[in-house]
Design an enzyme around this catalytic site. Structure first.
Site, PDB file in Angstrom:
ATOM      1  CD  GLU A  28     -52.408   8.585 -13.451  1.00 31.98           C
ATOM      2  OE1 GLU A  28     -53.216   7.642 -13.615  1.00 31.98           O
ATOM      3  OE2 GLU A  28     -52.647   9.546 -12.700  1.00 31.98           O
TER       4      GLU A  28
ATOM      5  CD  GLU B 227     -45.994  10.214 -17.455  1.00 33.91           C
ATOM      6  OE1 GLU B 227     -46.029  11.049 -16.532  1.00 33.91           O
ATOM      7  OE2 GLU B 227     -46.915  10.092 -18.285  1.00 33.91           O
TER       8      GLU B 227
END
Length: 369
Positions: A334, A191
């Site tokens: 991430e 994300e």
């Protein structure tokens, strides 16, 4: 005046996706366990890799699993709650980081941490704009799945509508299909979005019935004053009583984020297609809490990378029954932790699959192993 009851409705397409998530293959796991006991090594000498390999056998339905490609699917989205001062960074950082993900470098596309780590281990990176609060220019490396420009401010109102939430979930499911069709057997949800640990904290508090202080941390590295403000914001969001843990989709709509919903879709579709899901950190964990509440068998397909430094992650993992592979103090997001862990899963499967048994190697078994 009494408040109206919560509506526990789920659209037909999402219902079908949830129903498609079945349990791990117990027969394959039993055969893998038997094989593991006969490999040319002392029993238990590969530690946690042995149980991981057995779980992978259950995921892939074979006692000698052979997972191959790794893909990290990074969903980007913004959060209206950033207006409350809960982050050390402004929302403009999200589109700027999207540009960094897409930048051309001497080593290949992408200048973010997960790009570098993915290149190091041979994982493919997919980047999807599911809810960035900006109009991003078209780029061949950016997948357009935008549902809306960011969420609403969850302190004051529901972050998303139920249709918006379902749209983001189904967008993630479609991304998982693409990654699998292009060779991925290990899927790593990731994300990108300023403010998403606030959303994840609120989701975790509601789903676990946990004290806000125990599941709300510093996120991007905020100071003590900002941390107290963030905890108050989460408390205020919960005090609205806009959702109930008995309605997981409603909780996700009320307190979640577009990228969180998208990652949930990745997890559900991967499990339905019998692929392994490698969880990174706290924000991914919040999506998994909702996912397991919707489809309990999803838990069989989840593998925890590491216990991240964010407050509340350990509580998530305990609820999910997952043991982290490492504790490196990561808190970037991430999908970085998941990328680091994926080769360990491949190695666990390779040992189970490719090691010879004592009988195959004509090695005598004597004494205790």
């Amino acid at each position: 005046m009494s408040r109206p009851p919560f509506q526990f409705t789920i659209g037909s397409e999402l219902q079908r996706l949830i129903a498609a998530v079945g349990p791990a293959d117990e027969a394959a796991m039993q055969r893998a366990r038997q094989r593991q006991a006969q490999l040319t090594k002392p029993a238990g000498s590969l530690g946690a890799l042995e149980e991981i390999s057995i779980r992978l056998a259950g995921v892939f339905g074979t006692p000698q699993p052979h997972p191959r490609g790794m893909a990290v699917i990074v969903a980007a989205g913004d959060h209206g709650v950033v207006a409350e001062g809960v982050s050390a960074y402004p929302p403009e950082v999200t589109p700027a980081m999207v540009a960094n993900f897409l930048a051309e470098t001497p080593w290949g596309r992408g200048g973010a941490a997960v790009n570098a780590l993915a290149r190091a281990v041979g994982a493919r990176v997919y980047l999807a704009d599911v809810g960035v609060d900006a109009e991003l220019p078209a780029h061949p490396g950016l997948l357009g799945t935008k549902v809306r420009r960011g969420t609403r401010n969850l302190r004051r109102e529901a972050a998303l509508t139920r249709p918006e939430t379902e749209a983001a979930i189904l967008a993630g499911a479609a991304l998982a299909v693409r990654a699998i069709n292009e060779g991925a057997d290990l899927l790593i949800p990731g994300e990108l979005g300023i403010g998403n640990t606030t959303s994840a904290s609120a989701l975790t508090a509601r789903m676990l019935g946990a004290d806000v202080k125990n599941v709300t941390g510093r996120g991007t590295g905020i100071d003590d004053a900002a941390l107290e403000r963030k905890r108050q914001v989460v408390s205020d969001a919960l005090a609205r009583q806009g959702s109930d843990a008995a309605d997981p989709l409603g909780v996700l709509a009320d307190l979640g984020g577009l990228e969180i919903a998208c990652m949930l879709g990745v997890m559900l579709r991967a499990a339905a297609l019998r692929r392994a899901v490698v969880l990174d950190g706290f924000v991914e964990g919040s999506a998994a809490l909702v996912g397991v509440a919707l489809a309990p068998a999803l838990r069989d397909f989840l593998f925890a990378a590491g216990e991240c430094a964010e407050t509340g992650h350990a509580a998530q993992l305990a609820h999910l029954g997952l043991t982290p592979l490492f504790r490196l103090g990561l808190r970037l997001g991430e999908g970085t932790g998941g990328v680091l862990a994926a080769p360990l899963l491949l190695s666990a499967a390779a040992a189970l699959r490719e090691m010879r048994t004592f009988a195959e190697a004509s090695v005598p078994e004597t004494g205790e192993r």
